[in-house]
Design a protein around this motif. Structure first.
Motif, PDB file in Angstrom:
ATOM      1  N   ALA A 174      53.745 -19.640 -52.481  1.00 31.69           N
ATOM      2  CA  ALA A 174      52.787 -20.636 -51.827  1.00 31.69           C
ATOM      3  C   ALA A 174      52.886 -20.504 -50.133  1.00 31.69           C
ATOM      4  CB  ALA A 174      52.977 -21.952 -52.133  1.00 31.69           C
ATOM      5  N   ALA A 175      51.940 -20.607 -49.450  1.00 38.12           N
ATOM      6  CA  ALA A 175      51.792 -20.634 -48.171  1.00 38.12           C
ATOM      7  C   ALA A 175      51.782 -22.296 -47.846  1.00 38.12           C
ATOM      8  CB  ALA A 175      50.669 -20.101 -47.360  1.00 38.12           C
ATOM      9  N   LEU A 176      52.533 -22.908 -47.097  1.00 39.90           N
ATOM     10  CA  LEU A 176      52.850 -24.156 -46.584  1.00 39.90           C
ATOM     11  C   LEU A 176      52.359 -24.415 -45.329  1.00 39.90           C
ATOM     12  CD1 LEU A 176      55.669 -25.592 -48.705  1.00 39.90           C
ATOM     13  CD2 LEU A 176      53.334 -25.596 -49.466  1.00 39.90           C
ATOM     14  N   ASP A 177      52.056 -25.542 -44.980  1.00 42.28           N
ATOM     15  CA  ASP A 177      51.716 -25.939 -43.422  1.00 42.28           C
ATOM     16  C   ASP A 177      53.214 -26.438 -42.855  1.00 42.28           C
ATOM     17  OD1 ASP A 177      49.373 -27.469 -41.467  1.00 42.28           O
ATOM     18  OD2 ASP A 177      51.722 -28.257 -41.250  1.00 42.28           O
ATOM     19  N   MET A 178      53.429 -26.156 -41.609  1.00 40.70           N
ATOM     20  CA  MET A 178      54.606 -26.784 -41.010  1.00 40.70           C
ATOM     21  C   MET A 178      54.913 -28.195 -41.343  1.00 40.70           C
ATOM     22  SD  MET A 178      55.746 -26.590 -37.132  1.00 40.70           S
ATOM     23  CE  MET A 178      56.141 -24.954 -36.763  1.00 40.70           C
ATOM     24  N   HIS A 179      53.928 -29.029 -41.510  1.00 34.37           N
ATOM     25  CA  HIS A 179      54.179 -30.384 -41.677  1.00 34.37           C
ATOM     26  C   HIS A 179      54.268 -30.714 -43.341  1.00 34.37           C
ATOM     27  CE1 HIS A 179      52.531 -29.940 -37.633  1.00 34.37           C
ATOM     28  NE2 HIS A 179      53.718 -30.367 -37.234  1.00 34.37           N
ATOM     29  N   ALA A 180      54.659 -29.835 -43.842  1.00 38.90           N
ATOM     30  CA  ALA A 180      54.795 -30.016 -45.360  1.00 38.90           C
ATOM     31  C   ALA A 180      55.881 -31.013 -45.738  1.00 38.90           C
ATOM     32  CB  ALA A 180      54.895 -28.582 -46.299  1.00 38.90           C
ATOM     33  N   THR A 181      55.715 -31.650 -46.541  1.00 42.21           N
ATOM     34  CA  THR A 181      56.653 -32.603 -47.430  1.00 42.21           C
ATOM     35  C   THR A 181      57.158 -32.079 -48.680  1.00 42.21           C
ATOM     36  OG1 THR A 181      55.866 -34.469 -46.409  1.00 42.21           O
ATOM     37  CG2 THR A 181      57.318 -35.091 -48.076  1.00 42.21           C
ATOM     38  N   VAL A 182      58.488 -31.320 -48.463  1.00 41.56           N
ATOM     39  CA  VAL A 182      58.749 -30.696 -49.615  1.00 41.56           C
ATOM     40  C   VAL A 182      59.895 -31.321 -50.587  1.00 41.56           C
ATOM     41  CG1 VAL A 182      60.500 -28.473 -50.385  1.00 41.56           C
ATOM     42  CG2 VAL A 182      59.165 -28.409 -48.185  1.00 41.56           C
ATOM     43  N   THR A 183      59.475 -31.531 -51.866  1.00 43.77           N
ATOM     44  CA  THR A 183      60.086 -32.377 -53.023  1.00 43.77           C
ATOM     45  C   THR A 183      60.895 -31.234 -53.882  1.00 43.77           C
ATOM     46  OG1 THR A 183      58.274 -32.054 -54.761  1.00 43.77           O
ATOM     47  CG2 THR A 183      58.274 -33.775 -52.712  1.00 43.77           C
ATOM     48  N   GLU A 184      61.595 -31.947 -54.568  1.00 39.58           N
ATOM     49  CA  GLU A 184      62.574 -31.393 -55.699  1.00 39.58           C
ATOM     50  C   GLU A 184      61.729 -30.654 -56.613  1.00 39.58           C
ATOM     51  OE1 GLU A 184      65.556 -34.023 -57.110  1.00 39.58           O
ATOM     52  OE2 GLU A 184      66.583 -32.394 -58.108  1.00 39.58           O
ATOM     53  N   ARG A 185      60.705 -31.117 -57.194  1.00 45.08           N
ATOM     54  CA  ARG A 185      60.029 -30.573 -57.954  1.00 45.08           C
ATOM     55  C   ARG A 185      59.072 -29.277 -57.582  1.00 45.08           C
ATOM     56  NH1 ARG A 185      55.999 -34.478 -61.244  1.00 45.08           N
ATOM     57  NH2 ARG A 185      55.738 -35.326 -59.134  1.00 45.08           N
ATOM     58  N   MET A 186      58.762 -29.213 -56.276  1.00 44.02           N
ATOM     59  CA  MET A 186      57.988 -28.157 -55.645  1.00 44.02           C
ATOM     60  C   MET A 186      59.242 -26.967 -55.864  1.00 44.02           C
ATOM     61  SD  MET A 186      56.107 -29.990 -52.384  1.00 44.02           S
ATOM     62  CE  MET A 186      55.692 -28.404 -51.636  1.00 44.02           C
ATOM     63  N   VAL A 187      60.466 -27.143 -55.164  1.00 44.76           N
ATOM     64  CA  VAL A 187      61.394 -26.322 -54.908  1.00 44.76           C
ATOM     65  C   VAL A 187      61.797 -25.699 -56.643  1.00 44.76           C
ATOM     66  CG1 VAL A 187      63.798 -25.868 -54.684  1.00 44.76           C
ATOM     67  CG2 VAL A 187      62.345 -27.082 -53.060  1.00 44.76           C
ATOM     68  N   GLU A 188      61.596 -26.626 -57.400  1.00 46.19           N
ATOM     69  CA  GLU A 188      61.812 -26.178 -58.952  1.00 46.19           C
ATOM     70  C   GLU A 188      60.799 -25.153 -59.371  1.00 46.19           C
ATOM     71  OE1 GLU A 188      62.212 -29.355 -61.532  1.00 46.19           O
ATOM     72  OE2 GLU A 188      62.442 -28.405 -63.292  1.00 46.19           O
ATOM     73  N   HIS A 189      59.703 -25.467 -58.983  1.00 43.62           N
ATOM     74  CA  HIS A 189      58.691 -24.506 -59.761  1.00 43.62           C
ATOM     75  C   HIS A 189      58.039 -23.511 -58.824  1.00 43.62           C
ATOM     76  CE1 HIS A 189      58.736 -27.174 -63.289  1.00 43.62           C
ATOM     77  NE2 HIS A 189      58.498 -28.240 -62.626  1.00 43.62           N
ATOM     78  N   LEU A 190      58.787 -23.421 -57.528  1.00 39.78           N
ATOM     79  CA  LEU A 190      58.185 -22.340 -56.826  1.00 39.78           C
ATOM     80  C   LEU A 190      59.046 -21.107 -56.529  1.00 39.78           C
ATOM     81  CD1 LEU A 190      56.531 -24.373 -53.668  1.00 39.78           C
ATOM     82  CD2 LEU A 190      55.423 -22.602 -54.764  1.00 39.78           C
ATOM     83  N   ASP A 191      58.590 -19.999 -56.430  1.00 43.30           N
ATOM     84  CA  ASP A 191      59.696 -18.983 -56.536  1.00 43.30           C
ATOM     85  C   ASP A 191      59.947 -18.396 -55.013  1.00 43.30           C
ATOM     86  OD1 ASP A 191      60.300 -18.128 -59.471  1.00 43.30           O
ATOM     87  OD2 ASP A 191      58.150 -18.472 -59.449  1.00 43.30           O
ATOM     88  N   GLY A 192      58.679 -18.516 -54.409  1.00 42.78           N
ATOM     89  CA  GLY A 192      58.723 -18.301 -52.827  1.00 42.78           C
ATOM     90  C   GLY A 192      57.783 -18.948 -52.156  1.00 42.78           C
TER      91      GLY A 192
END
Ligand SMILES: [Zn+2]
Length: 476
Positions: A131-149
């Protein structure tokens, strides 16, 4: 090779009044997603990169809206359903998404994590998702769990949005072509930071962004990022993050780099000062009156539509009307559909009574009289330049961010160079306004994007968090 693409982009201000419905979003489904530039900022870079690589693209859905109040559950559920319906029965090699990363839904404070979990459930554990994210993204544990890059913007103001899409697609393509798995290193730390203190050309952000580039050069590291979260959301996931993508075989290094980046950011936490001279509103107008630099552009930082505020407070306008030492200043923009309609009915050159916007926090409108000077449709918004008693104001029939471009005020017949003072509903200025401004000031006005974060009524943000808790400590 077949890769699914999609976009879901929203920065939600939970302090703003009202809710955001699906109608507020620009949406595109299926192949329309590939031809519009209105549903995401990085999707174009993603599609172009995949196209160039000769990959078959499966378009799903795109949805994007100006930052706004809490998103209605029905709106998010529609987006999620469109994603899953498009993926249903399809066999894809990878998924590449354009997400802002700071959406907040009425009963779901982590919609991106919820969406990624659902997509993961559909495509299976072995299909890579980047995924491409905005610099102002709120990263969560679930996002990290399911994203590879992950790739994130490295500029604020954001001028590398397309390149970020290219980076997210390249992460996926390189991994698929090289048959290597990706690994993420994630280090959240308890800090809230406004964009007005962290423009990428100002220190310490400039040096910190430089560290990301250094980190990319480490063996096994592909894309290192800082995500600063969004301080005008009362989210249980609020915070800042280092998030690093690398090779699965280099997991230890990838995690180490994320920790090092987080520690360096935290170490410099008290150096993030306003990137523009900042004053209480009265002092900002005093400075604007006294300076020789013309035009001076004053940002009304408590009411930034680009950060989800209502774009309709009149506190600064009222203070400007009460003075006569600002020449004939221009205020852009106040969103007020009734006032716009009243101007349209009166017509050009006719006096009209206006109950304009709202004083914050009372909600009382500003009672005044004006004369419509020029009308113009801009990016779907109806706008009118109105001459009040000594102040010109642009009124729009809806929230809009069109004032980001000084050409917009020129098209309404105002040459910014001829005004001593221009007030914008803005935080840090767009590159074009920086160019047009001889001097820039922040007026620290009250409102839904109050820059004095400690004054905001947070209830869900984890504590202690810096700077709400000045003595907050954090150690990895
Ligand atoms: Zn942003």
């Amino acid at each position: 090779m077949k890769i699914a693409v999609g976009a879901m982009s929203h920065e939600t201000n939970t302090f703003a009044m009202g809710t955001t419905s699906l109608e507020t979003f620009d949406t595109a489904v299926g192949s329309d997603l590939l031809t519009t530039d209105r549903v995401g900022r990085s999707i174009g870079g993603i599609v172009e990169t995949l196209d160039d690589a000769g990959v078959e693209i499966l378009p799903t859905v795109g949805a994007s809206a100006l930052p706004a109040p809490t998103v209605e559950t029905e709106a998010y559920e529609w987006m999620k359903r469109e994603f899953l319906d498009a993926l249903d029965g399809e066999s894809v090699d990878g998924v590449c998404l354009d997400l802002h990363g700071s959406m907040f839904v009425a009963d779901e404070p982590d919609p991106e994590g919820n969406l990624l979990a659902a997509i993961r459930n559909t495509v299976g554990p072995n299909t890579m998702i980047t995924a491409a994210l905005d610099m102002h993204a709120t990263v969560t544990e679930r996002m990290v769990e399911h994203l590879d890059g992950v790739a994130g913007y490295r500029t604020a103001p954001h001028t590398d949005v397309v390149e970020t899409g290219v980076r997210a697609a390249t992460l996926l393509l390189d991994a698929l072509n090289g048959d290597t798995d990706l690994a993420l290193g994630w280090e959240p730390f308890p800090m809230l930071l406004a964009g007005e203190r962290s423009e990428s050309e100002a220190e310490p952000m400039c040096t910190l962004v430089g560290l990301l580039e250094d980190a990319d050069g480490r063996e096994g590291v592909y894309d290192a990022n800082y995500f600063l979260g969004f301080p005008w959301a009362d989210s249980p996931h609020a915070g800042c993050h280092a998030l690093v993508t690398g090779a699965a075989g280099a997991q230890v290094v990838v995690e180490e780099v994320a920790t090092d980046l987080a520690e360096e950011f935290w170490r410099r936490r008290d150096e993030f000062d306003f990137t523009t001279e900042a004053y209480d509103p009265g002092t900002a107008l005093d400075e604007a009156a006294e300076t020789d630099a013309r035009p001076v552009v004053v940002a009304d930082t408590g009411d930034i539509p680009g950060a989800g505020a209502g774009e309709n407070t009149t506190n600064l306008l009222a203070a400007m009307l009460a003075r006569d030492d600002l020449g004939t200043p221009l205020v852009a923009v106040v969103a007020d559909v009734e006032c716009y309609e009243a101007c349209r009915e009166a017509g050009r050159g006719e006096d009209v009574r206006l109950s304009l916007g709202r004083l914050y926090p009372s909600g009382e409108p500003l009672e005044t009289t004006g004369t419509p000077v020029a009308f113009r449709e801009e990016e779907g918004a109806q706008t009118v330049l109105v001459s009040l008693d000594g102040v010109d104001v642009i009124v729009a029939d809806r929230r809009t961010n069109v004032h980001r471009d000084p050409e917009f005020v020129r098209r309404l017949g105002v040459d910014p160079a001829t005004r001593a003072v221009i007030a914008l509903k803005s935080g840090y200025l767009s590159p074009a306004w920086k160019e047009a401004a001889a001097r820039r000031l922040f007026a620290l006005t009250p409102g839904e994007t109050n820059q004095q974060l400690a004054d905001l009524p947070y209830e869900r943000v984890p504590r202690p968090t810096y700077p709400l808790d000045e003595d907050a400590t954090w150690q990895r």
